[in-house]
Design a protein around this motif. Sequence first.
Motif, mmCIF file in Angstrom:
data_model
loop_
_atom_site.group_PDB
_atom_site.id
_atom_site.type_symbol
_atom_site.label_atom_id
_atom_site.label_comp_id
_atom_site.label_asym_id
_atom_site.label_seq_id
_atom_site.Cartn_x
_atom_site.Cartn_y
_atom_site.Cartn_z
ATOM 1 N N GLU A 33 40.061 -0.053 -46.738
ATOM 2 C CA GLU A 33 39.936 -1.395 -45.640
ATOM 3 C C GLU A 33 41.599 -0.932 -45.513
ATOM 4 O OE1 GLU A 33 39.590 -6.276 -45.090
ATOM 5 O OE2 GLU A 33 38.911 -4.790 -46.586
ATOM 6 N N LEU A 34 42.336 -1.618 -46.736
ATOM 7 C CA LEU A 34 43.636 -1.600 -47.220
ATOM 8 C C LEU A 34 44.221 -0.442 -46.567
ATOM 9 C CD1 LEU A 34 44.389 -3.516 -50.427
ATOM 10 C CD2 LEU A 34 45.576 -3.669 -48.023
ATOM 11 N N HIS A 35 44.682 0.728 -47.026
ATOM 12 C CA HIS A 35 44.392 2.047 -46.540
ATOM 13 C C HIS A 35 45.055 2.336 -44.651
ATOM 14 C CE1 HIS A 35 45.706 5.474 -49.549
ATOM 15 N NE2 HIS A 35 44.943 4.587 -49.759
ATOM 16 N N ARG A 36 43.538 1.771 -44.273
ATOM 17 C CA ARG A 36 43.773 2.032 -43.211
ATOM 18 C C ARG A 36 44.663 0.550 -42.480
ATOM 19 N NH1 ARG A 36 40.174 5.345 -40.617
ATOM 20 N NH2 ARG A 36 38.431 5.296 -41.577
ATOM 21 N N TRP A 37 45.049 -0.122 -43.035
ATOM 22 C CA TRP A 37 45.765 -1.787 -42.746
ATOM 23 C C TRP A 37 46.764 -0.847 -43.079
ATOM 24 C CZ3 TRP A 37 49.164 -4.091 -45.615
ATOM 25 C CH2 TRP A 37 50.099 -5.433 -44.923
ATOM 26 N N TRP A 38 47.531 -0.106 -43.967
ATOM 27 C CA TRP A 38 49.182 0.362 -44.223
ATOM 28 C C TRP A 38 49.396 0.767 -43.447
ATOM 29 C CZ3 TRP A 38 52.379 -1.608 -46.708
ATOM 30 C CH2 TRP A 38 52.433 -2.794 -47.685
ATOM 31 N N GLY A 39 48.175 1.971 -43.027
ATOM 32 C CA GLY A 39 48.113 3.050 -41.421
ATOM 33 C C GLY A 39 49.474 2.228 -40.757
ATOM 34 N N GLU A 40 47.983 1.509 -40.272
ATOM 35 C CA GLU A 40 48.454 0.367 -38.817
ATOM 36 C C GLU A 40 50.332 -0.187 -39.092
ATOM 37 O OE1 GLU A 40 45.710 -2.038 -38.786
ATOM 38 O OE2 GLU A 40 43.868 -0.381 -38.431
ATOM 39 N N GLN A 41 50.170 -0.959 -40.761
ATOM 40 C CA GLN A 41 51.462 -1.833 -40.374
ATOM 41 C C GLN A 41 52.567 0.094 -40.038
ATOM 42 O OE1 GLN A 41 51.965 -4.654 -40.687
ATOM 43 N NE2 GLN A 41 49.732 -4.365 -40.779
ATOM 44 N N LEU A 42 52.592 1.184 -41.135
ATOM 45 C CA LEU A 42 53.593 1.889 -41.125
ATOM 46 C C LEU A 42 53.844 3.216 -39.396
ATOM 47 C CD1 LEU A 42 53.017 4.209 -43.927
ATOM 48 C CD2 LEU A 42 55.172 2.483 -43.313
ATOM 49 N N ALA A 43 52.262 3.089 -38.476
ATOM 50 C CA ALA A 43 52.411 3.174 -36.982
ATOM 51 C C ALA A 43 53.334 1.899 -36.292
ATOM 52 C CB ALA A 43 50.971 3.846 -37.468
ATOM 53 N N ALA A 44 53.268 1.168 -37.039
ATOM 54 C CA ALA A 44 54.007 0.018 -35.581
ATOM 55 C C ALA A 44 55.681 0.046 -35.976
ATOM 56 C CB ALA A 44 53.548 -1.346 -36.045
ATOM 57 N N ALA A 45 55.824 0.539 -36.963
ATOM 58 C CA ALA A 45 57.249 0.298 -37.398
ATOM 59 C C ALA A 45 58.106 1.787 -36.451
ATOM 60 C CB ALA A 45 57.630 0.941 -38.986
ATOM 61 N N ASP A 46 58.995 1.991 -36.425
ATOM 62 C CA ASP A 46 59.999 2.739 -35.902
ATOM 63 C C ASP A 46 60.015 3.573 -36.596
ATOM 64 O OD1 ASP A 46 59.232 1.845 -33.075
ATOM 65 O OD2 ASP A 46 61.583 1.169 -32.979
ATOM 66 N N ALA A 47 60.374 3.323 -38.005
ATOM 67 C CA ALA A 47 61.346 4.137 -38.965
ATOM 68 C C ALA A 47 60.680 3.492 -40.250
ATOM 69 C CB ALA A 47 62.396 3.870 -38.514
ATOM 70 N N MET A 48 61.460 4.108 -41.364
ATOM 71 C CA MET A 48 60.959 3.899 -42.594
ATOM 72 C C MET A 48 62.384 4.120 -43.589
ATOM 73 S SD MET A 48 57.219 5.837 -43.565
ATOM 74 C CE MET A 48 57.430 4.729 -45.291
ATOM 75 N N LEU A 49 62.719 3.269 -44.338
ATOM 76 C CA LEU A 49 63.781 3.745 -45.249
ATOM 77 C C LEU A 49 63.742 3.350 -47.006
ATOM 78 C CD1 LEU A 49 66.984 3.485 -45.225
ATOM 79 C CD2 LEU A 49 67.198 0.484 -45.385
ATOM 80 N N LEU A 50 64.155 4.336 -47.156
ATOM 81 C CA LEU A 50 63.682 4.623 -48.897
ATOM 82 C C LEU A 50 64.106 4.823 -49.356
ATOM 83 C CD1 LEU A 50 60.572 6.784 -47.279
ATOM 84 C CD2 LEU A 50 60.243 4.344 -48.250
ATOM 85 N N MET A 85 42.177 14.482 -50.611
ATOM 86 C CA MET A 85 42.163 13.411 -49.284
ATOM 87 C C MET A 85 41.442 12.592 -49.021
ATOM 88 S SD MET A 85 45.016 13.228 -46.624
ATOM 89 C CE MET A 85 46.300 12.788 -48.062
ATOM 90 N N ALA A 86 40.830 12.054 -48.696
ATOM 91 C CA ALA A 86 38.925 11.305 -48.259
ATOM 92 C C ALA A 86 39.874 11.063 -46.720
ATOM 93 C CB ALA A 86 38.522 10.515 -49.041
ATOM 94 N N ASP A 87 38.389 11.644 -45.830
ATOM 95 C CA ASP A 87 39.234 11.154 -44.357
ATOM 96 C C ASP A 87 39.181 9.707 -44.401
ATOM 97 O OD1 ASP A 87 37.583 13.968 -43.835
ATOM 98 O OD2 ASP A 87 35.471 13.237 -43.684
ATOM 99 N N TRP A 88 39.273 8.629 -45.401
ATOM 100 C CA TRP A 88 39.881 7.711 -44.624
ATOM 101 C C TRP A 88 41.493 7.182 -44.807
ATOM 102 C CZ3 TRP A 88 41.185 5.084 -49.024
ATOM 103 C CH2 TRP A 88 40.754 5.664 -50.238
ATOM 104 N N MET A 89 41.246 8.302 -46.009
ATOM 105 C CA MET A 89 42.864 8.056 -45.963
ATOM 106 C C MET A 89 44.020 9.323 -44.900
ATOM 107 S SD MET A 89 43.224 9.837 -49.994
ATOM 108 C CE MET A 89 42.364 8.741 -51.234
#
Length: 196
Positions: free
Chosen positions: A26-43, A67-71
């Motif tokens: 559930e959290l992997h999917r949520w984090w994926g959505e959060q990252l996909a909604a951002a324009d960029a990452m700063l690291l 890597m599991a399919d849900w990841m």
Amino acid sequence: MRPLRYAINVTLDGCVHHEAVGPDEELHRWWGEQLAAADAMLLGRVTYQMMESAWRRSPDGTWPDWMADWMVPFASSIDAARKYVVSSTMDDVDWNAELLRGDLAEAVTRLKDQPGGAVHLGGVTLPLALADLGLVDEYVFVVHPVVAGRGPTLLDGLRRPLTLRLVDRQVFGSGAVAHRYVPGDEFRAGGPSTPA
């Protein structure tokens, strides 16, 4: 101005080490959505290299056997994201990335002034420096029902307290809770160095 959003997993005792909490679908999917909604990452360099070693798609387009399919949605979001890397020791980056050079405050302010959407900030050391500079516009802490008992802690070494205002929260099946905060105006860039 593009908002800078610091988001990280944290345990009940404040540990932010990436191995302190196990993967959860559930959290992997949520984090994926959060990252996909951002324009960029700063690291920073350490986080960039750690993410690259785990989440970069191989040259032949496949994902590792572990890597599991849900990841995959999470991995795909990271792999595809535009990345800005703050490092004084790296000479070059690839993986859809660009180095930010020069004065940290000036470089990040220029990045925020560009047109576009939110910039997702990850890691431990770089977010601390940017929080101290008053450049973080939003904080997302996913608090897990885990006590790590050791490891690096959230914003350890902050030069001044941050007063944050809760603007949203989401509860997950695992018992983890995502809290989204914004800082008070007095803590934004250019504000006073101590709380009023």
